[in-house]
Motif scaffolding. Structure first.
Motif, PDB file in Angstrom:
ATOM      1  N   THR A  18      -6.889   4.361   6.568  1.00  0.00           N
ATOM      2  CA  THR A  18      -7.325   5.248   5.494  1.00  0.00           C
ATOM      3  C   THR A  18      -6.475   6.522   5.539  1.00  0.00           C
ATOM      4  O   THR A  18      -5.789   6.779   6.541  1.00  0.00           O
ATOM      5  N   PRO A  19      -6.530   7.338   4.498  1.00  0.00           N
ATOM      6  CA  PRO A  19      -5.783   8.608   4.553  1.00  0.00           C
ATOM      7  C   PRO A  19      -6.146   9.456   5.770  1.00  0.00           C
ATOM      8  O   PRO A  19      -5.296  10.182   6.295  1.00  0.00           O
ATOM      9  N   ALA A  20      -7.373   9.364   6.267  1.00  0.00           N
ATOM     10  CA  ALA A  20      -7.770  10.125   7.456  1.00  0.00           C
ATOM     11  C   ALA A  20      -7.012   9.666   8.705  1.00  0.00           C
ATOM     12  O   ALA A  20      -6.901  10.420   9.681  1.00  0.00           O
ATOM     13  N   ASP A  21      -6.467   8.443   8.667  1.00  0.00           N
ATOM     14  CA  ASP A  21      -5.711   7.917   9.807  1.00  0.00           C
ATOM     15  C   ASP A  21      -4.250   8.346   9.803  1.00  0.00           C
ATOM     16  O   ASP A  21      -3.515   8.060  10.749  1.00  0.00           O
ATOM     17  N   ARG A  22      -3.838   9.028   8.760  1.00  0.00           N
ATOM     18  CA  ARG A  22      -2.415   9.361   8.625  1.00  0.00           C
ATOM     19  C   ARG A  22      -1.841  10.093   9.840  1.00  0.00           C
ATOM     20  O   ARG A  22      -0.759   9.742  10.315  1.00  0.00           O
ATOM     21  N   PRO A  23      -2.501  11.124  10.386  1.00  0.00           N
ATOM     22  CA  PRO A  23      -1.918  11.802  11.556  1.00  0.00           C
ATOM     23  C   PRO A  23      -1.696  10.851  12.752  1.00  0.00           C
ATOM     24  O   PRO A  23      -0.685  10.949  13.436  1.00  0.00           O
ATOM     25  N   VAL A  24      -2.619   9.934  12.969  1.00  0.00           N
ATOM     26  CA  VAL A  24      -2.464   8.971  14.069  1.00  0.00           C
ATOM     27  C   VAL A  24      -1.297   8.038  13.770  1.00  0.00           C
ATOM     28  O   VAL A  24      -0.457   7.769  14.639  1.00  0.00           O
ATOM     29  N   LEU A  25      -1.226   7.533  12.544  1.00  0.00           N
ATOM     30  CA  LEU A  25      -0.119   6.652  12.175  1.00  0.00           C
ATOM     31  C   LEU A  25       1.225   7.375  12.263  1.00  0.00           C
ATOM     32  O   LEU A  25       2.228   6.772  12.664  1.00  0.00           O
ATOM     33  N   ARG A  54       8.690   4.243   4.499  1.00  0.00           N
ATOM     34  CA  ARG A  54       7.732   3.120   4.477  1.00  0.00           C
ATOM     35  C   ARG A  54       6.338   3.590   4.851  1.00  0.00           C
ATOM     36  O   ARG A  54       5.353   3.172   4.251  1.00  0.00           O
ATOM     37  N   LEU A  55       6.247   4.468   5.828  1.00  0.00           N
ATOM     38  CA  LEU A  55       4.944   4.995   6.216  1.00  0.00           C
ATOM     39  C   LEU A  55       4.354   5.825   5.085  1.00  0.00           C
ATOM     40  O   LEU A  55       3.192   5.641   4.713  1.00  0.00           O
ATOM     41  N   ASP A  56       5.131   6.730   4.524  1.00  0.00           N
ATOM     42  CA  ASP A  56       4.630   7.578   3.440  1.00  0.00           C
ATOM     43  C   ASP A  56       4.167   6.746   2.247  1.00  0.00           C
ATOM     44  O   ASP A  56       3.133   7.035   1.639  1.00  0.00           O
ATOM     45  N   ALA A  57       4.923   5.701   1.899  1.00  0.00           N
ATOM     46  CA  ALA A  57       4.565   4.858   0.750  1.00  0.00           C
ATOM     47  C   ALA A  57       3.240   4.130   0.961  1.00  0.00           C
ATOM     48  O   ALA A  57       2.541   3.813  -0.007  1.00  0.00           O
ATOM     49  N   THR A  58       2.876   3.907   2.210  1.00  0.00           N
ATOM     50  CA  THR A  58       1.604   3.243   2.503  1.00  0.00           C
ATOM     51  C   THR A  58       0.430   4.023   1.923  1.00  0.00           C
ATOM     52  O   THR A  58      -0.570   3.441   1.524  1.00  0.00           O
ATOM     53  N   PHE A  59       0.576   5.332   1.833  1.00  0.00           N
ATOM     54  CA  PHE A  59      -0.517   6.173   1.357  1.00  0.00           C
ATOM     55  C   PHE A  59      -0.386   6.564  -0.117  1.00  0.00           C
ATOM     56  O   PHE A  59      -1.276   7.216  -0.649  1.00  0.00           O
ATOM     57  N   THR A  60       0.706   6.173  -0.763  1.00  0.00           N
ATOM     58  CA  THR A  60       0.898   6.565  -2.163  1.00  0.00           C
ATOM     59  C   THR A  60       1.057   5.381  -3.112  1.00  0.00           C
ATOM     60  O   THR A  60       0.834   5.536  -4.303  1.00  0.00           O
ATOM     61  N   ASP A  61       1.438   4.234  -2.616  1.00  0.00           N
ATOM     62  CA  ASP A  61       1.715   3.061  -3.447  1.00  0.00           C
ATOM     63  C   ASP A  61       0.533   2.090  -3.359  1.00  0.00           C
ATOM     64  O   ASP A  61       0.241   1.586  -2.272  1.00  0.00           O
ATOM     65  N   PRO A  62      -0.145   1.812  -4.476  1.00  0.00           N
ATOM     66  CA  PRO A  62      -1.292   0.899  -4.417  1.00  0.00           C
ATOM     67  C   PRO A  62      -0.916  -0.545  -4.046  1.00  0.00           C
ATOM     68  O   PRO A  62      -1.783  -1.317  -3.668  1.00  0.00           O
ATOM     69  N   GLY A  63       0.358  -0.877  -4.079  1.00  0.00           N
ATOM     70  CA  GLY A  63       0.808  -2.209  -3.681  1.00  0.00           C
ATOM     71  C   GLY A  63       1.091  -2.311  -2.199  1.00  0.00           C
ATOM     72  O   GLY A  63       1.661  -3.294  -1.734  1.00  0.00           O
ATOM     73  N   ARG A  64       0.664  -1.295  -1.445  1.00  0.00           N
ATOM     74  CA  ARG A  64       0.892  -1.273   0.003  1.00  0.00           C
ATOM     75  C   ARG A  64      -0.419  -1.046   0.736  1.00  0.00           C
ATOM     76  O   ARG A  64      -1.359  -0.498   0.182  1.00  0.00           O
ATOM     77  N   SER A  65      -0.415  -1.448   1.992  1.00  0.00           N
ATOM     78  CA  SER A  65      -1.598  -1.253   2.827  1.00  0.00           C
ATOM     79  C   SER A  65      -1.156  -1.100   4.271  1.00  0.00           C
ATOM     80  O   SER A  65      -0.078  -1.545   4.658  1.00  0.00           O
ATOM     81  N   GLY A  66      -1.992  -0.483   5.051  1.00  0.00           N
ATOM     82  CA  GLY A  66      -1.738  -0.334   6.479  1.00  0.00           C
ATOM     83  C   GLY A  66      -2.952  -0.751   7.278  1.00  0.00           C
ATOM     84  O   GLY A  66      -4.087  -0.734   6.778  1.00  0.00           O
ATOM     85  N   PHE A  67      -2.711  -1.154   8.504  1.00  0.00           N
ATOM     86  CA  PHE A  67      -3.768  -1.541   9.433  1.00  0.00           C
ATOM     87  C   PHE A  67      -3.559  -0.781  10.727  1.00  0.00           C
ATOM     88  O   PHE A  67      -2.421  -0.531  11.131  1.00  0.00           O
ATOM     89  N   LEU A  68      -4.657  -0.448  11.378  1.00  0.00           N
ATOM     90  CA  LEU A  68      -4.617   0.292  12.626  1.00  0.00           C
ATOM     91  C   LEU A  68      -5.425  -0.471  13.666  1.00  0.00           C
ATOM     92  O   LEU A  68      -6.530  -0.935  13.377  1.00  0.00           O
ATOM     93  N   ALA A  69      -4.855  -0.617  14.864  1.00  0.00           N
ATOM     94  CA  ALA A  69      -5.526  -1.311  15.969  1.00  0.00           C
ATOM     95  C   ALA A  69      -5.912  -0.299  17.043  1.00  0.00           C
ATOM     96  O   ALA A  69      -5.127   0.593  17.374  1.00  0.00           O
ATOM     97  N   HIS A  70      -7.122  -0.457  17.571  1.00  0.00           N
ATOM     98  CA  HIS A  70      -7.630   0.387  18.655  1.00  0.00           C
ATOM     99  C   HIS A  70      -8.146  -0.488  19.785  1.00  0.00           C
ATOM    100  O   HIS A  70      -8.717  -1.548  19.529  1.00  0.00           O
ATOM    101  N   LEU A  71      -7.983  -0.016  21.005  1.00  0.00           N
ATOM    102  CA  LEU A  71      -8.639  -0.629  22.155  1.00  0.00           C
ATOM    103  C   LEU A  71      -9.744   0.313  22.609  1.00  0.00           C
ATOM    104  O   LEU A  71      -9.538   1.523  22.711  1.00  0.00           O
ATOM    105  N   GLU A  72     -10.917  -0.274  22.862  1.00  0.00           N
ATOM    106  CA  GLU A  72     -12.062   0.497  23.355  1.00  0.00           C
ATOM    107  C   GLU A  72     -12.423  -0.040  24.728  1.00  0.00           C
ATOM    108  O   GLU A  72     -12.396  -1.253  24.949  1.00  0.00           O
ATOM    109  N   SER A  73     -12.761   0.856  25.643  1.00  0.00           N
ATOM    110  CA  SER A  73     -13.079   0.445  27.002  1.00  0.00           C
ATOM    111  C   SER A  73     -14.247   1.251  27.548  1.00  0.00           C
ATOM    112  O   SER A  73     -14.168   2.474  27.629  1.00  0.00           O
TER     113      SER A  73
END
Length: 177
Positions: A18-25, A54-73
Motif C-alpha cells: 500500500t502507499p503506507a509501505d512506500r518508505p519500507v519498499l 519501476r518502484l515509483d511507478a508501482t504507486f502511480t500506475d494502476p497497471g502495476r502492483s507491489g507485494f511485501l513479505a514479512h517474517l514474524e517470530s
C-alpha cells in the motif's frame, strides 16, 4: 515456516503493498539495486540512490502492483524481508519487473513462497526476466516456473531495449491457472 532448530519459529506473511509501505519498499529497493549492481554494473547517482522508476511507478500506475513479505517470530515486530513488483496487469501478460529477498532470509523458502503467491494472485500469462550472469537467479526462476506449471514454460533470450552494450536478458514465459 521455520528457520534452523536453534532459531525461533517464524511465520511468513505476504500482502499487497500500500502507499503506507512506500518508505519500507524504498529501503528494500536500495538493497535490491545494490545486490543487482554486482551483475549489472549499475552505480548510484550523485545523491547515493539508484534509479527507481519501476518502484515509483508501482504507486502511480494502476497497471502495476507491489507485494511485501514479512517474517514474524515469537511476538517480535515483523521484519520486512522482500518484495515483488508487477507491471502490465491490464495487458496480455503480466511482467514480474523486480523481485528481492534480503540475504538473511534467503535459502529458507521465502523467495519461492513470495513468487508462488504473486503468480497465483494474477492467473494468466506471465513473463519473468533475469540475467544469465546471476547463476542463483537462473536456478531460482527455473525452479519457480517448474513449481508453478511443471514443464509447461519456455525460456528465451531477448535484447535489452536501448542497451545493445548489455547481454540479452533471459525471459521465462508461463501461464498460471
Amino acid at each position: 515456516m521455520t528457520n534452523s532448530p536453534e532459531s525461533a519459529p517464524t511465520r511468513l506473511t505476504i500482502r499487497a503493498a500500500t502507499p503506507a509501505d512506500r518508505p519500507v519498499l524504498e529501503r528494500l529497493w536500495l538493497l535490491f539495486r545494490h545486490d543487482m549492481s554486482e551483475v549489472t554494473g549499475a552505480l548510484p547517482g550523485p545523491t547515493g540512490q539508484f534509479r527507481r522508476e519501476r518502484l515509483d511507478a508501482t504507486f502511480t500506475d494502476p497497471g502495476r502492483s507491489g507485494f511485501l513479505a514479512h517474517l514474524e517470530s515469537d511476538g517480535a515486530p515483523p521484519s520486512p524481508v522482500g518484495f515483488a513488483l508487477v507491471r502490465a496487469l491490464d495487458g496480455p501478460a503480466r511482467v514480474l519487473t523486480s523481485f528481492f529477498v534480503v540475504r538473511g532470509a534467503r535459502r529458507g523458502g521465502v523467495g519461492r513462497e513470495l513468487a508462488a503467491q504473486v503468480l497465483a494472485s494474477y492467473p494468466g500469462r506471465w513473463e519473468i526476466a533475469f540475467q544469465d550472469a546471476n547463476p542463483p537467479a537462473v536456478r531460482f526462476w527455473r525452479a519457480v516456473a517448474t513449481d508453478a506449471v511443471g514443464r509447461a514454460w519456455t525460456e528465451q533470450h531477448r535484447p535489452v531495449p536501448g542497451r545493445p552494450d548489455l547481454p540479452p536478458d533471459t525471459w521465462i514465459s508461463l501461464t498460471t491457472g
